[in-house]
Design a protein around this motif. Structure first.
Motif, mmCIF file in Angstrom:
data_model
loop_
_atom_site.group_PDB
_atom_site.id
_atom_site.type_symbol
_atom_site.label_atom_id
_atom_site.label_comp_id
_atom_site.label_asym_id
_atom_site.label_seq_id
_atom_site.Cartn_x
_atom_site.Cartn_y
_atom_site.Cartn_z
ATOM 1 N N PHE A 134 -11.024 5.357 -9.275
ATOM 2 C CA PHE A 134 -12.342 4.732 -9.452
ATOM 3 C C PHE A 134 -12.325 3.527 -10.409
ATOM 4 N N PRO A 135 -11.709 3.681 -11.602
ATOM 5 C CA PRO A 135 -11.652 2.502 -12.475
ATOM 6 C C PRO A 135 -10.869 1.360 -11.837
ATOM 7 N N LEU A 136 -9.815 1.685 -11.080
ATOM 8 C CA LEU A 136 -9.021 0.625 -10.453
ATOM 9 C C LEU A 136 -9.831 -0.079 -9.367
ATOM 10 N N LEU A 137 -10.569 0.694 -8.573
ATOM 11 C CA LEU A 137 -11.411 0.067 -7.547
ATOM 12 C C LEU A 137 -12.480 -0.799 -8.214
ATOM 13 N N THR A 138 -13.066 -0.273 -9.304
ATOM 14 C CA THR A 138 -14.069 -1.050 -10.028
ATOM 15 C C THR A 138 -13.468 -2.374 -10.490
ATOM 16 N N LEU A 188 1.315 -19.904 1.550
ATOM 17 C CA LEU A 188 -0.064 -19.519 1.247
ATOM 18 C C LEU A 188 -1.037 -20.603 1.680
ATOM 19 N N VAL A 189 -2.102 -20.203 2.392
ATOM 20 C CA VAL A 189 -3.153 -21.171 2.703
ATOM 21 C C VAL A 189 -3.951 -21.426 1.421
ATOM 22 N N PRO A 190 -4.649 -22.578 1.347
ATOM 23 C CA PRO A 190 -5.295 -22.951 0.083
ATOM 24 C C PRO A 190 -6.173 -21.852 -0.515
ATOM 25 N N ALA A 191 -6.905 -21.102 0.333
ATOM 26 C CA ALA A 191 -7.838 -20.113 -0.217
ATOM 27 C C ALA A 191 -7.125 -19.055 -1.061
ATOM 28 N N LEU A 192 -5.843 -18.815 -0.778
ATOM 29 C CA LEU A 192 -5.134 -17.742 -1.486
ATOM 30 C C LEU A 192 -4.317 -18.236 -2.675
ATOM 31 N N GLN A 193 -4.314 -19.560 -2.902
ATOM 32 C CA GLN A 193 -3.471 -20.082 -3.975
ATOM 33 C C GLN A 193 -4.137 -19.905 -5.325
ATOM 34 N N SER A 194 -4.073 -18.689 -5.843
ATOM 35 C CA SER A 194 -4.726 -18.409 -7.109
ATOM 36 C C SER A 194 -4.107 -17.168 -7.722
ATOM 37 N N ASN A 195 -4.029 -17.161 -9.050
ATOM 38 C CA ASN A 195 -3.506 -15.959 -9.719
ATOM 39 C C ASN A 195 -4.416 -14.769 -9.513
ATOM 40 N N TRP A 196 -5.692 -15.063 -9.237
ATOM 41 C CA TRP A 196 -6.632 -13.965 -9.012
ATOM 42 C C TRP A 196 -6.161 -13.084 -7.863
ATOM 43 N N LEU A 197 -5.467 -13.698 -6.901
ATOM 44 C CA LEU A 197 -4.964 -12.917 -5.758
ATOM 45 C C LEU A 197 -4.165 -11.726 -6.253
ATOM 46 N N LEU A 198 -3.272 -12.016 -7.215
ATOM 47 C CA LEU A 198 -2.385 -10.972 -7.730
ATOM 48 C C LEU A 198 -3.189 -9.842 -8.390
ATOM 49 N N TYR A 199 -4.077 -10.233 -9.334
ATOM 50 C CA TYR A 199 -4.854 -9.208 -10.052
ATOM 51 C C TYR A 199 -5.703 -8.400 -9.091
ATOM 52 N N ILE A 246 -3.528 -6.143 -6.568
ATOM 53 C CA ILE A 246 -2.844 -5.026 -7.219
ATOM 54 C C ILE A 246 -3.844 -3.942 -7.627
ATOM 55 N N THR A 247 -4.962 -4.345 -8.249
ATOM 56 C CA THR A 247 -5.923 -3.310 -8.674
ATOM 57 C C THR A 247 -6.523 -2.597 -7.470
ATOM 58 N N CYS A 248 -6.896 -3.351 -6.430
ATOM 59 C CA CYS A 248 -7.495 -2.714 -5.252
ATOM 60 C C CYS A 248 -6.532 -1.710 -4.634
ATOM 61 N N PHE A 249 -5.281 -2.114 -4.459
ATOM 62 C CA PHE A 249 -4.371 -1.240 -3.730
ATOM 63 C C PHE A 249 -3.974 -0.020 -4.542
ATOM 64 N N LEU A 250 -3.836 -0.183 -5.853
ATOM 65 C CA LEU A 250 -3.574 1.014 -6.664
ATOM 66 C C LEU A 250 -4.743 1.975 -6.535
ATOM 67 N N PHE A 304 0.839 -1.201 0.000
ATOM 68 C CA PHE A 304 0.000 0.000 0.000
ATOM 69 C C PHE A 304 0.878 1.256 0.000
ATOM 70 N N SER A 305 1.898 1.277 0.874
ATOM 71 C CA SER A 305 2.819 2.418 0.914
ATOM 72 C C SER A 305 3.455 2.629 -0.459
ATOM 73 N N TRP A 306 3.869 1.523 -1.037
ATOM 74 C CA TRP A 306 4.535 1.590 -2.338
ATOM 75 C C TRP A 306 3.602 2.219 -3.378
ATOM 76 N N THR A 307 2.334 1.765 -3.408
ATOM 77 C CA THR A 307 1.403 2.295 -4.406
ATOM 78 C C THR A 307 1.116 3.777 -4.162
ATOM 79 N N ILE A 308 1.089 4.198 -2.885
ATOM 80 C CA ILE A 308 0.814 5.608 -2.606
ATOM 81 C C ILE A 308 1.903 6.490 -3.226
ATOM 82 N N ILE A 309 3.156 6.111 -3.016
ATOM 83 C CA ILE A 309 4.254 6.923 -3.574
ATOM 84 C C ILE A 309 4.232 6.834 -5.099
#
Ligand code: HEM
Lengths: 453, 285
Positions: free
Chosen positions: B197-201, B124-135, B138-142, B78-83
């Motif tokens: 807004f588009p990134l949150l969407t 990673l616990v099983p629930a997080l083992q997915s490429n969707w995690l990355l997408y 990243i979009t949410c935090f940006l 999050f800090s990284w995306t803010i800067i």
């Protein structure tokens, strides 16, 4: 009477066309949505007994226990939809006209309304000016439309006029998503099912009302397994599932591994790995017992919950067993059991035996030494089952929304007019977004054109 | 050199950058402002290297995954995306002084992560083992970061507007004179939200897609989902406020601040105060 009626209809229409209503509705939706994140939804009895009678009555009457499906929340969503449609009906025709019937001629009145204009000196060979301008705009901006009015020449060029529709694409996408959600709620279902290893089922239970739902085919769980990281955290929950349709296993869906984040889909019905547990109905545990003093080891088969007599008197009972003790004791792994031994005339005592550590029980110091060979205890796998024919409608809506937002935010309808009349060349321009950026582009065009005339 | 050392250097850089920016506010010296930005960018580069190094370290430990899986890693990201968003807006619009109101958010994140959170690399616990995690992450935090920048700008707007209201009696001077005009601040606020807004969407859509893929429901009104929708509603209200008479300016700035408060609650508050309600395997953050 009629005027009164029209007056009312007009008022209602204006009310729904108002952007202030949209802002109020959006803020209301945001504010009321908080309630359902604080009050548990479909709460368990343990929660209900902690709140007062009056509170319960109030919450229940307001639908707070299923807030997002309460009449007033749904009403807000419908109001938003009506507001959206009314606003679009009111404004779309005007925008559509800008897109489909562009103003081709910049007259004096219009020139005054444009913030970007520039007048050029008429070059000597005025005859070729029109061709030059046409070629210039086509090369540097976009191909112009040429109109002649009373001996004056007007050129009009534009870029991406359709991006003005972006806002409406966004609004349409919201309605499409609502439609998708409605299709899902009318024609789809969410359900769950527990299947014991080695057995199959063709009915699942609705998550909403527990009613059985017939799948039209059956699902068999061949095996369930859990694996762990060195730290003891779970690594993978895996069911091997087989779909059996018309009595035949379906090719490709035979012993198909189904793990969290990799579900199995057949005939529009999707199965998700969701939970697991031991199938409690009577399983057998296998142990070996030998006296410390020496003697032949004796094999025991112990039914869960029953007492078995031991050689030399006394009884043994298996209290609990597990296929993976790591869940309870991270330092150990593999199958284990908690057994209780009752000596012939003594007090019962209990202890643990582990399959992977056969020599451990010697250190306990008892007269009898036990080793554990495991049990035939089976797991059940808990699957969530979903059928949602509306989901593709929802995804189309989502894609449309993202596209629409990009059109609305990052694209601009840019227009340039040139008038050649009375020995003057006047260029004017405007953009629907980012005026500062367009000003730079406009000034650059002016500079380039100056050199070419 | 380990990633945690690099993270310490990052935190230090953001602290120094913030102090320089405060001096800039007081001194109005252009060179000081430049030094503030450059220090922040130095921190950004070091932090980028640290995140990549931590990624590699997780592979060395045998359970490689992108460093986005627990609270520590997400706060750092999050800090990284803010800067990063600050850098983009500064490069495009050249208003350096915004840094004084944005770098503190990044510093706060880094300081909290380094001092208060468990920085261990976990599998990673099983629930997080997915490429969707990355997408999804990243979009949410940006998006969140753009809202942080918009919030900083809106605070500047509200301070400046207040001062200008009083300016009839006392001429607006001091630090506030350094701020861009309220018209520019209003515009920058809008532009930051146009990025967010588009990134949150996209973040909400990828989250829904992931939930649908992993659990069979794209929307289940789980508190985290609901709060992301609340944030989305607030910024949608903001976008419409901007084109409605009587809602431009002050009210839009307030909506932007409220929106960021809701964003932070969505990110942290839900896990801290409402986490008891999460269902099985459903706590991505
Ligand atoms: C009550 C429902 C809504 C109504 C009546 C409404 C109406 C409007 C209107 C009239 C505009 C201005 C169009 C123009 O500039 O000509 C607009 C813009 C916009 N609306 Fe909505 N809207 C609603 C809900 C939403 C929602 C839920 C979203 C969520 C994404 C949304 C996204 C947008 C966007 C992105 C713009 C463009 C804003 C800009 O260009 O700055 N709208 N809306």
């Amino acid at each position: 009477m009629t005027t009164n009626k029209r007056g009312f209809a007009q008022t209602l229409w204006d009310f729904f066309c108002s952007l202030k209503l949209s802002i109020v509705l959006l803020i209301l939706l945001a504010a009321t949505s908080i309630i359902g994140t604080i009050i548990p939804q479909s709460p368990p009895k343990e929660y209900l007994v902690t709140i007062s009678e009056a509170k319960f009555k109030f919450y229940n009457a307001m639908g707070f226990f299923d807030m997002y499906h309460s009449w007033w929340f749904i009403l807000l969503l419908y109001l938003l939809t009506v507001n959206l449609v009314a606003c679009s009906i009111k404004r779309l025709p005007r925008v559509w006209k800008i897109v489909s019937e562009p103003t081709l001629v910049m007259d004096d009145g219009m020139e005054k309304t444009l913030s970007l204009t520039h007048e050029f000196k008429m070059p000597k060979d005025a005859a070729s000016v029109r061709e030059k301008l046409t070629a210039f705009l086509a090369k540097e901006f976009s191909a112009p439309v040429i109109t002649e009015v009373d001996g004056a020449w007007h050129l009009f060029s534009q870029k991406t006029p359709w991006c003005r529709l972006g806002v409406y694409v966004v609004h349409l996408s919201i309605i499409i998503i609502f439609i998708g959600a409605l299709i899902g709620s009318f024609f789809g279902y969410k359900a769950y099912v527990n299947i014991v290893e080695g057995t199959s089922t063709s009915t699942v239970h609705s998550a909403r009302n527990e009613k059985p739902i017939d799948l039209g085919f059956s699902v068999r769980c061949d095996k369930f397994s859990v694996s762990f990281y060195d730290t003891g955290a779970p690594k993978e929950f895996k069911s091997l599932l087989t779909i059996i349709d018309n009595g035949q296993p379906v090719p490709g869906l035979t012993s198909r591994p189904t793990i969290v984040n990799d579900p199995l889909t057949y005939k529009g019905i999707t199965f998700y790995q969701s939970s697991y547990g031991p199938a409690s109905e009577g399983s057998n545990s296998y142990l070996t017992v030998r006296p410390r003093k020496g003697g032949e080891p004796v094999k025991l088969v112990v039914r869960q919950g029953e007492k078995t007599s031991l050689p030399g008197g006394g009884t043994l009972e298996v209290l609990e067993s597990t296929q993976e003790v790591r869940n309870f004791i991270p330092e150990f792994s593999g199958p284990a059991a908690k057994v209780e031994v009752t000596p012939p005339n003594g007090r019962p005592y209990s202890f643990l035996v582990f399959k992977n550590y056969p020599n451990l029980d010697e250190q306990r110091g008892g007269d009898l030494i036990f080793t554990y060979e495991g049990s035939d205890e089976k797991y059940f796998t808990g699957l969530q089952v979903a059928h949602d024919p509306g989901v593709w409608v929802v995804w189309s809506g989502c894609i449309l929304m993202v596209v629409g937002i990009m059109m609305a935010f990052f694209m601009s309808h840019k227009r340039i007019w040139v008038r050649v009349a009375n020995g003057r060349i006047v260029m004017g321009g405007t953009a629907s977004k980012n005026p500062a950026g367009f000003q730079l582009a406009f000034d650059a065009l002016v500079e380039k054109l100056k050199q070419q005339l | 050199m380990s990633s945690s050392m690099l993270f310490n250097i990052t935190t230090l850089s953001y602290m120094v950058s913030m102090l320089i920016f405060f001096v800039f506010l007081g001194s109005k010296n252009k060179t000081v402002g430049l030094a503030g930005s450059l220090t922040a960018y130095f921190g950004l580069i070091v932090q980028t290297a640290a995140i990549l190094l931590r990624w590699k370290e997780s592979y060395d430990m045998g359970h490689g995954h992108a460093p986005l899986s627990n609270l520590y890693e997400s706060v750092v990201f999050f800090s990284w995306t803010i800067i990063l968003i600050y850098a983009i807006i500064e490069f495009k619009y050249r208003y350096r002084v915004i840094g004084a109101f944005v770098v503190p958010f990044a510093l706060l994140g880094m300081a909290w992560a380094q001092l208060g959170l468990n920085s261990g690399i976990e599998p990673l616990v099983p629930a997080l083992q997915s490429n969707w995690l990355l997408y999804h992450v990243i979009t949410c935090f940006l998006g969140y970061a753009a809202f942080a920048v918009a919030c900083g700008i809106s605070i500047m707007y509200l301070i400046k507007e207040r001062k200008e209201d009083n300016a009839a009696t006392t001429p607006a001077g001091g630090i506030v004179a350094m701020f861009p005009s309220i018209k520019v601040l209003d515009d920058l606020n809008y532009r930051a939200i146009m990025i967010g807004f588009p990134l949150l969407t996209l973040g909400i859509v990828t989250g829904a897609a992931w939930a649908n893929y992993a659990w069979g429901t794209y929307w289940s009104w789980d508190p985290k989902e609901t709060w992301s929708l609340i944030v989305w509603f607030i910024y949608a209200a903001f976008l419409h406020a901007r084109i409605t008479r009587g809602w431009v300016g002050r009210r839009a700035a307030i909506l932007s601040v409220v929106g960021f408060a809701a964003t932070i609650f969505c990110y942290l508050g839900v896990n801290l105060f409402l986490s008891g309600l999460h269902s099985y395997g459903k706590s991505p953050m």
